[in-house]
Design an enzyme around this catalytic site. Structure first.
Site, mmCIF file in Angstrom:
data_model
loop_
_atom_site.group_PDB
_atom_site.id
_atom_site.type_symbol
_atom_site.label_atom_id
_atom_site.label_comp_id
_atom_site.label_asym_id
_atom_site.label_seq_id
_atom_site.Cartn_x
_atom_site.Cartn_y
_atom_site.Cartn_z
ATOM 1 N N TRP A 49 0.939 -1.213 0.060
ATOM 2 C CA TRP A 49 -0.072 0.085 -0.057
ATOM 3 C C TRP A 49 0.794 1.148 -0.151
ATOM 4 O O TRP A 49 0.165 2.339 -0.105
ATOM 5 C CB TRP A 49 -0.902 -0.072 1.251
ATOM 6 C CG TRP A 49 -1.955 -1.191 1.269
ATOM 7 C CD1 TRP A 49 -1.896 -2.088 0.405
ATOM 8 C CD2 TRP A 49 -3.046 -1.301 2.033
ATOM 9 N NE1 TRP A 49 -3.040 -3.036 0.701
ATOM 10 C CE2 TRP A 49 -3.490 -2.374 1.756
ATOM 11 C CE3 TRP A 49 -3.479 -0.818 3.310
ATOM 12 C CZ2 TRP A 49 -4.866 -2.986 2.319
ATOM 13 C CZ3 TRP A 49 -4.398 -1.272 4.125
ATOM 14 C CH2 TRP A 49 -5.057 -2.140 3.725
ATOM 15 N N LYS A 50 2.078 1.165 0.011
ATOM 16 C CA LYS A 50 3.156 2.268 0.339
ATOM 17 C C LYS A 50 2.569 3.291 1.152
ATOM 18 O O LYS A 50 1.994 3.258 2.226
ATOM 19 C CB LYS A 50 3.203 3.005 -1.169
ATOM 20 C CG LYS A 50 3.690 1.768 -2.146
ATOM 21 C CD LYS A 50 4.402 2.297 -3.467
ATOM 22 C CE LYS A 50 4.309 1.063 -4.339
ATOM 23 N NZ LYS A 50 5.122 1.630 -5.684
ATOM 24 N N HIS A 88 12.749 -2.676 -1.320
ATOM 25 C CA HIS A 88 11.965 -2.250 -2.249
ATOM 26 C C HIS A 88 12.852 -1.050 -3.121
ATOM 27 O O HIS A 88 13.545 -0.277 -2.613
ATOM 28 C CB HIS A 88 10.531 -1.460 -1.867
ATOM 29 C CG HIS A 88 9.568 -1.326 -2.963
ATOM 30 N ND1 HIS A 88 9.747 -0.138 -3.662
ATOM 31 C CD2 HIS A 88 8.567 -2.046 -3.437
ATOM 32 C CE1 HIS A 88 8.769 -0.205 -4.562
ATOM 33 N NE2 HIS A 88 7.937 -1.251 -4.399
ATOM 34 N N GLY A 124 4.701 1.191 -11.245
ATOM 35 C CA GLY A 124 3.956 2.438 -11.026
ATOM 36 C C GLY A 124 4.028 3.025 -12.459
ATOM 37 O O GLY A 124 3.392 4.230 -12.478
ATOM 38 N N GLY A 139 1.373 -2.844 -6.302
ATOM 39 C CA GLY A 139 1.449 -1.674 -5.751
ATOM 40 C C GLY A 139 -0.081 -0.966 -5.947
ATOM 41 O O GLY A 139 -0.829 -1.195 -5.184
ATOM 42 N N GLY A 140 0.097 -0.263 -7.032
ATOM 43 C CA GLY A 140 -1.247 0.864 -7.564
ATOM 44 C C GLY A 140 -2.774 -0.174 -7.404
ATOM 45 O O GLY A 140 -3.592 0.375 -6.679
HETATM 46 C C1 PEP Z 1 5.399 -1.994 -6.273
HETATM 47 O O1 PEP Z 1 5.662 -0.978 -5.929
HETATM 48 O O2 PEP Z 1 6.116 -2.760 -5.620
HETATM 49 C C2 PEP Z 1 4.679 -2.212 -7.454
HETATM 50 C C3 PEP Z 1 4.938 -3.448 -8.063
HETATM 51 O O3 PEP Z 1 3.756 -1.039 -7.617
HETATM 52 P P1 PEP Z 1 2.855 -0.866 -8.955
HETATM 53 O O4 PEP Z 1 2.016 -2.337 -9.056
HETATM 54 O O5 PEP Z 1 2.099 0.229 -8.955
HETATM 55 O O6 PEP Z 1 3.605 -1.199 -10.377
#
Ligand code: PEP
Length: 254
Positions: free
Chosen positions: A13-14, A98, A176, A237-238
């Site tokens: 979720w960052k 990360h 991202g 992530g997103g």
């Molecule tokens: C992440 O930050 O681990 C990632 C994979 O982000 P996203 O899915 O948004 O590319």
């Protein structure tokens, strides 16, 4: 989907979600994913939401992860969080190294290895991230970069510690950006990683380690990515920030 290793899909979720928003999100996930047994499901909220999210996932099939931790147990390390503190909230996993932490917080492979050893000593499972930059891929250096990160970030881990760990291959150019690696590109690097683990450890150990793919995973591309022989899950992530986005990734991967 018949896989050699159980899939593990984790949401990173960052720096998103207030406590109230986090409770809403995880409550929705718990409802949508209640019947899923085929996949290990992990959510990694910010530290501030771990306490409340841990109450929602209690007695569910969703496990809790953190996004980082200190290599130290306790003491004069202002702003840091130790493994023991995470365990108070039943955290089972921790994302380490990360690319955002490598880029913005200067984390090195040696730091990642120290954190991984501290996590394992506290019975937390590290999700150890590696991945190349776009310029490195374009220069044909993907394997050299990922190989070096692996050797450095796993330094000192025993075979049994490696088996408790998860590797996340996250090409930085795909994080991202909406630019997902093709299933073939992902499989190629995952197979390289597994072969490197064979060389560093042994065949049996390497076959038991789960390697996640991360980088713009969404419901529409999850199935094809997860069907690759050496892709054992996803770090998302997103698309993990909304109930539907994440639960559809999990369901489409089964
Ligand atoms: C992440 O930050 O681990 C990632 C994979 O982000 P996203 O899915 O948004 O590319």
């Amino acid at each position: 989907m018949d896989k050699e290793r159980k899939l593990i899909i984790a949401g990173n979720w960052k720096m998103n979600k207030t406590v109230a928003e986090a409770i809403d999100l995880v409550t929705g996930l718990k409802r949508d994913l209640v019947a899923v047994k085929e996949v290990d499901i992990v959510v990694c909220p910010p530290f501030t939401a771990l306490s409340e999210v841990s109450k929602v996932v209690l007695d569910s099939n969703i496990r809790l992860g953190a996004q980082n931790m200190s290599e130290h147990q306790s003491g004069a390390f202002t702003g840091e969080i130790g493994a023991g503190m995470l365990k108070e909230f039943s955290v089972r996993y921790v994302i380490l190294g990360h690319s955002e932490r490598r880029q913005f917080n200067g984390e090195t492979d040696a730091m990642v290895a120290a954190k991984a050893i501290a996590a394992l000593a506290a019975s937390l499972k590290p999700i150890i991230c590696v991945g190349e930059l776009l310029a490195e891929r374009e220069a044909g250096r993907t394997e050299a970069v990922v190989g070096t990160q692996l050797e450095g970030s796993l330094k000192g881990l025993t075979k049994s510690q490696l088996e408790e760990s998860i590797i996340a291959y996250e090409p930085v150019w795909a994080i991202g950006t909406g630019k997902v690696a093709t299933p073939q590109q992902a499989q190629e690097v995952h197979a390289f990683i597994r072969n490197r683990l064979v060389a560093m450890y042994d065949e049996g150990t390497a076959r038991r380690v789960r390697i996640q793919y991360g980088g713009s995973v969404k419901a529409s591309n999850a199935r094809e990515l997860m069907s690759q022989a050496d892709v054992d899950g996803a770090l998302v992530g997103g698309a993990s920030l909304e109930v539907r986005g994440f639960s559809d990734i999990v369901k489409n991967s089964i």
